[in-house]
Design a protein around this motif. Structure first.
Motif, PDB file in Angstrom:
ATOM      1  N   VAL A 172      22.842 -41.540  -6.887  1.00  0.00           N
ATOM      2  CA  VAL A 172      24.163 -41.086  -7.517  1.00  0.00           C
ATOM      3  C   VAL A 172      25.083 -42.294  -7.001  1.00  0.00           C
ATOM      4  O   VAL A 172      25.323 -42.186  -5.486  1.00  0.00           O
ATOM      5  CB  VAL A 172      24.833 -39.933  -7.203  1.00  0.00           C
ATOM      6  CG1 VAL A 172      26.020 -39.610  -7.879  1.00  0.00           C
ATOM      7  CG2 VAL A 172      23.708 -38.997  -7.820  1.00  0.00           C
ATOM      8  N   THR A 173      25.703 -43.135  -7.650  1.00  0.00           N
ATOM      9  CA  THR A 173      26.818 -44.011  -7.180  1.00  0.00           C
ATOM     10  C   THR A 173      28.251 -43.326  -7.813  1.00  0.00           C
ATOM     11  O   THR A 173      28.640 -43.154  -8.806  1.00  0.00           O
ATOM     12  CB  THR A 173      26.944 -45.219  -7.831  1.00  0.00           C
ATOM     13  OG1 THR A 173      25.503 -45.936  -7.451  1.00  0.00           O
ATOM     14  CG2 THR A 173      27.990 -46.340  -7.418  1.00  0.00           C
ATOM     15  N   LEU A 174      29.004 -43.221  -6.457  1.00  0.00           N
ATOM     16  CA  LEU A 174      30.489 -42.692  -6.831  1.00  0.00           C
ATOM     17  C   LEU A 174      31.583 -43.629  -6.928  1.00  0.00           C
ATOM     18  O   LEU A 174      31.601 -44.477  -5.756  1.00  0.00           O
ATOM     19  CB  LEU A 174      30.739 -41.626  -5.643  1.00  0.00           C
ATOM     20  CG  LEU A 174      32.025 -40.958  -5.744  1.00  0.00           C
ATOM     21  CD1 LEU A 174      31.988 -39.915  -7.098  1.00  0.00           C
ATOM     22  CD2 LEU A 174      32.409 -40.264  -4.276  1.00  0.00           C
ATOM     23  N   ILE A 175      31.986 -43.958  -8.126  1.00  0.00           N
ATOM     24  CA  ILE A 175      33.060 -45.062  -8.225  1.00  0.00           C
ATOM     25  C   ILE A 175      34.274 -44.585  -7.883  1.00  0.00           C
ATOM     26  O   ILE A 175      34.897 -43.670  -8.775  1.00  0.00           O
ATOM     27  CB  ILE A 175      32.708 -45.642  -9.445  1.00  0.00           C
ATOM     28  CG1 ILE A 175      31.291 -46.161  -9.557  1.00  0.00           C
ATOM     29  CG2 ILE A 175      33.852 -46.811  -9.874  1.00  0.00           C
ATOM     30  CD1 ILE A 175      31.168 -46.713 -11.116  1.00  0.00           C
ATOM     31  N   HIS A 176      35.079 -45.248  -7.060  1.00  0.00           N
ATOM     32  CA  HIS A 176      36.481 -44.576  -6.909  1.00  0.00           C
ATOM     33  C   HIS A 176      37.617 -45.850  -6.501  1.00  0.00           C
ATOM     34  O   HIS A 176      37.097 -46.788  -6.053  1.00  0.00           O
ATOM     35  CB  HIS A 176      36.511 -43.973  -5.617  1.00  0.00           C
ATOM     36  CG  HIS A 176      37.785 -43.098  -5.314  1.00  0.00           C
ATOM     37  ND1 HIS A 176      38.679 -42.630  -6.375  1.00  0.00           N
ATOM     38  CD2 HIS A 176      38.531 -42.903  -4.518  1.00  0.00           C
ATOM     39  CE1 HIS A 176      39.752 -41.922  -5.771  1.00  0.00           C
ATOM     40  NE2 HIS A 176      39.577 -42.342  -4.408  1.00  0.00           N
ATOM     41  N   ARG A 177      38.660 -45.829  -7.228  1.00  0.00           N
ATOM     42  CA  ARG A 177      39.566 -46.887  -7.333  1.00  0.00           C
ATOM     43  C   ARG A 177      39.994 -47.092  -5.776  1.00  0.00           C
ATOM     44  O   ARG A 177      40.915 -48.131  -5.534  1.00  0.00           O
ATOM     45  CB  ARG A 177      40.696 -46.648  -8.113  1.00  0.00           C
ATOM     46  CG  ARG A 177      41.687 -45.402  -7.921  1.00  0.00           C
ATOM     47  CD  ARG A 177      42.800 -45.230  -8.916  1.00  0.00           C
ATOM     48  NE  ARG A 177      42.557 -45.224 -10.320  1.00  0.00           N
ATOM     49  CZ  ARG A 177      42.823 -46.295 -11.168  1.00  0.00           C
ATOM     50  NH1 ARG A 177      43.277 -47.137 -10.602  1.00  0.00           N
ATOM     51  NH2 ARG A 177      42.349 -46.350 -12.326  1.00  0.00           N
ATOM     52  N   ARG A 178      40.156 -45.984  -4.965  1.00  0.00           N
ATOM     53  CA  ARG A 178      40.843 -46.351  -3.663  1.00  0.00           C
ATOM     54  C   ARG A 178      39.531 -46.321  -2.599  1.00  0.00           C
ATOM     55  O   ARG A 178      38.430 -46.416  -3.140  1.00  0.00           O
ATOM     56  CB  ARG A 178      41.475 -45.271  -3.151  1.00  0.00           C
ATOM     57  CG  ARG A 178      42.733 -45.193  -4.353  1.00  0.00           C
ATOM     58  CD  ARG A 178      43.676 -43.968  -3.868  1.00  0.00           C
ATOM     59  NE  ARG A 178      44.623 -43.659  -4.928  1.00  0.00           N
ATOM     60  CZ  ARG A 178      44.552 -43.133  -6.025  1.00  0.00           C
ATOM     61  NH1 ARG A 178      43.445 -42.412  -6.397  1.00  0.00           N
ATOM     62  NH2 ARG A 178      45.800 -42.904  -6.846  1.00  0.00           N
ATOM     63  N   PRO A 195      21.769 -38.347   1.437  1.00  0.00           N
ATOM     64  CA  PRO A 195      20.917 -39.910   1.307  1.00  0.00           C
ATOM     65  C   PRO A 195      21.074 -40.603  -0.093  1.00  0.00           C
ATOM     66  O   PRO A 195      20.909 -41.838   0.063  1.00  0.00           O
ATOM     67  CB  PRO A 195      19.606 -39.630   1.911  1.00  0.00           C
ATOM     68  CG  PRO A 195      19.565 -38.125   1.797  1.00  0.00           C
ATOM     69  CD  PRO A 195      20.765 -37.692   1.955  1.00  0.00           C
ATOM     70  N   LYS A 196      21.163 -39.782  -0.961  1.00  0.00           N
ATOM     71  CA  LYS A 196      21.038 -40.005  -2.216  1.00  0.00           C
ATOM     72  C   LYS A 196      22.429 -40.742  -3.059  1.00  0.00           C
ATOM     73  O   LYS A 196      22.370 -41.360  -3.906  1.00  0.00           O
ATOM     74  CB  LYS A 196      20.704 -38.951  -3.315  1.00  0.00           C
ATOM     75  CG  LYS A 196      19.126 -38.772  -3.128  1.00  0.00           C
ATOM     76  CD  LYS A 196      18.740 -37.798  -4.241  1.00  0.00           C
ATOM     77  CE  LYS A 196      17.249 -37.390  -4.141  1.00  0.00           C
ATOM     78  NZ  LYS A 196      16.896 -36.564  -5.391  1.00  0.00           N
ATOM     79  N   ILE A 197      23.512 -40.632  -2.311  1.00  0.00           N
ATOM     80  CA  ILE A 197      24.821 -40.847  -2.833  1.00  0.00           C
ATOM     81  C   ILE A 197      25.293 -42.087  -1.966  1.00  0.00           C
ATOM     82  O   ILE A 197      25.159 -42.270  -0.744  1.00  0.00           O
ATOM     83  CB  ILE A 197      25.860 -39.598  -2.525  1.00  0.00           C
ATOM     84  CG1 ILE A 197      25.413 -38.394  -3.342  1.00  0.00           C
ATOM     85  CG2 ILE A 197      27.237 -40.227  -2.925  1.00  0.00           C
ATOM     86  CD1 ILE A 197      26.384 -37.452  -3.278  1.00  0.00           C
ATOM     87  N   GLU A 198      25.829 -43.062  -2.804  1.00  0.00           N
ATOM     88  CA  GLU A 198      26.345 -44.334  -2.600  1.00  0.00           C
ATOM     89  C   GLU A 198      27.803 -44.346  -2.859  1.00  0.00           C
ATOM     90  O   GLU A 198      28.014 -44.770  -4.156  1.00  0.00           O
ATOM     91  CB  GLU A 198      25.755 -45.464  -2.541  1.00  0.00           C
ATOM     92  CG  GLU A 198      26.273 -46.902  -2.403  1.00  0.00           C
ATOM     93  CD  GLU A 198      25.333 -48.044  -2.593  1.00  0.00           C
ATOM     94  OE1 GLU A 198      25.786 -49.162  -3.103  1.00  0.00           O
ATOM     95  OE2 GLU A 198      24.183 -47.730  -2.530  1.00  0.00           O
ATOM     96  N   PRO A 199      29.132 -44.558  -2.043  1.00  0.00           N
ATOM     97  CA  PRO A 199      30.215 -44.571  -2.685  1.00  0.00           C
ATOM     98  C   PRO A 199      30.551 -46.126  -3.033  1.00  0.00           C
ATOM     99  O   PRO A 199      29.969 -47.145  -2.372  1.00  0.00           O
ATOM    100  CB  PRO A 199      31.056 -44.219  -1.456  1.00  0.00           C
ATOM    101  CG  PRO A 199      30.249 -43.453  -0.504  1.00  0.00           C
ATOM    102  CD  PRO A 199      29.052 -43.969  -0.774  1.00  0.00           C
ATOM    103  N   LEU A 200      31.258 -46.377  -3.967  1.00  0.00           N
ATOM    104  CA  LEU A 200      31.546 -47.699  -4.272  1.00  0.00           C
ATOM    105  C   LEU A 200      33.174 -47.843  -4.436  1.00  0.00           C
ATOM    106  O   LEU A 200      33.612 -47.356  -5.433  1.00  0.00           O
ATOM    107  CB  LEU A 200      31.096 -48.408  -5.554  1.00  0.00           C
ATOM    108  CG  LEU A 200      31.434 -49.572  -5.996  1.00  0.00           C
ATOM    109  CD1 LEU A 200      31.044 -50.716  -5.182  1.00  0.00           C
ATOM    110  CD2 LEU A 200      30.920 -49.832  -7.301  1.00  0.00           C
TER     111      LEU A 200
END
Length: 314
Positions: A172-178, A195-200
């Motif tokens: 799961v890639t979490l896309i956030h503007r900040r 471990p499955k989540i990667e913030p962008l």
């Protein structure tokens, strides 16, 4: 055409606010009628584990709403599966019309229509809604077992969706503007440890890309907020989790509103700018937006309606 249904108290909406109002209005012998609306049970029907409902360490959102509906009915509230599409707040008694064509008249009305998911408004987002783009992880997460998916947002909704989706997705890639989240600290801790989540960070969704035959998402293009650089991420599902907007269309232009179309109520009450019309729950609440506060406001609305009707009766 059936005759109008008349009630002392009409409740429009069936989330925690609506069902709690129904329980209290029924106990006050107002013989309430509750019209469920487009999403019976409200937002909690699209939530899995609820961990902050008093008395339940953990409860499934849909189960909680089934219990609330049963409670309202047991108290004597008539629950109707219809959608109110028009509300005449100038008529006395108030007059509501359902999509079914049924007419409801009421001496008092409690609005508990809640809020709905917001969308980004991208043409590509709209094009793939239901074909890889969703605003409800609990509704659609199951379809992405073993797939890579993207979640857009930075508040509680986004983090809860991302965590839930790890039950199915490989990544799961979490896309956030900040570069920081607005979500509660306990949720952030869970997300950063997973471990499955990667913030962008510092990115926004620019476009959803996919195929037309068969129709489906193949990836997204995201834009860096400072450089404008476009990056493509492969994924099969895109979940938009940027919050909710109040479902106040029924009374837009008819009652006082604030904070982006939330219905304004008097401080310490649920009274709107129209006597006899009350509002409760997420429809009025731009700040807390919790099931328990919505339920509390539902109680207040029923008590306010009871007092209003007693004063009218003299």
């Amino acid at each position: 055409m059936t005759d109008p249904v008349h009630t002392r108290c009409l409740i429009i909406g069936s989330g925690p606010a609506g069902y709690t109002a129904a329980v209290y209005a029924a106990r006050a012998m107002l013989n309430p009628v509750l019209v469920q609306g487009i999403e019976p049970g409200g937002q909690l029907t699209t939530t899995t584990e609820v961990e902050n409902w008093p008395g339940d360490t953990e409860v499934q959102g849909p189960d909680l709403m089934v219990r609330m509906e049963a409670h309202a009915k047991a108290m004597g509230c008539e629950v109707i599966g219809d959608i109110v599409s028009d509300l005449d707040v100038d008529a006395r008694p108030f007059r509501a019309t359902g999509d079914s064509g049924r007419v409801y008249t009421a001496d008092s009305v409690i609005l508990a229509t809640g809020a709905r998911a917001k969308w980004l408004g991208l043409p590509s987002e709209d094009a793939f809604k239901g074909f890889g783009v969703s605003a409800c992880a609990t509704c659609d997460g199951f379809f992405y077992r073993g797939q890579e998916i993207v979640v857009v947002g930075g508040g509680n909704t986004a983090v809860e969706e991302a965590l839930f989706l790890t039950n199915f997705a490989s990544k799961v890639t979490l896309i956030h503007r900040r570069d920081s989240l607005r979500a509660e600290k306990i949720l952030q801790d869970r997300l950063f440890r997973h471990p499955k989540i990667e913030p962008l960070w510092f990115h926004t969704l620019d476009e959803v890309v996919g195929t037309d035959n068969p129709k489906g998402v193949e990836g997204v293009r995201v834009k860096h907020v400072e450089t404008g650089e476009i990056t493509e991420i492969r994924c099969k599902g895109v979940f938009i989790a940027i919050g909710h907007a109040p479902a106040s269309e029924l009374v837009k232009g008819k009652v006082e509103m604030h904070h982006g179309d939330y219905v304004r109520v008097e401080a310490g009450s649920t009274r709107t700018s129209i006597p006899g019309l009350f509002a409760a729950g997420d429809l009025t609440d731009h700040l807390y937006r919790q099931a328990v506060t919505s339920a509390g406001m539902g109680c207040m609305a029923a008590l306010d309606a009871e007092k209003f009707l007693a004063d009218q009766d003299g």
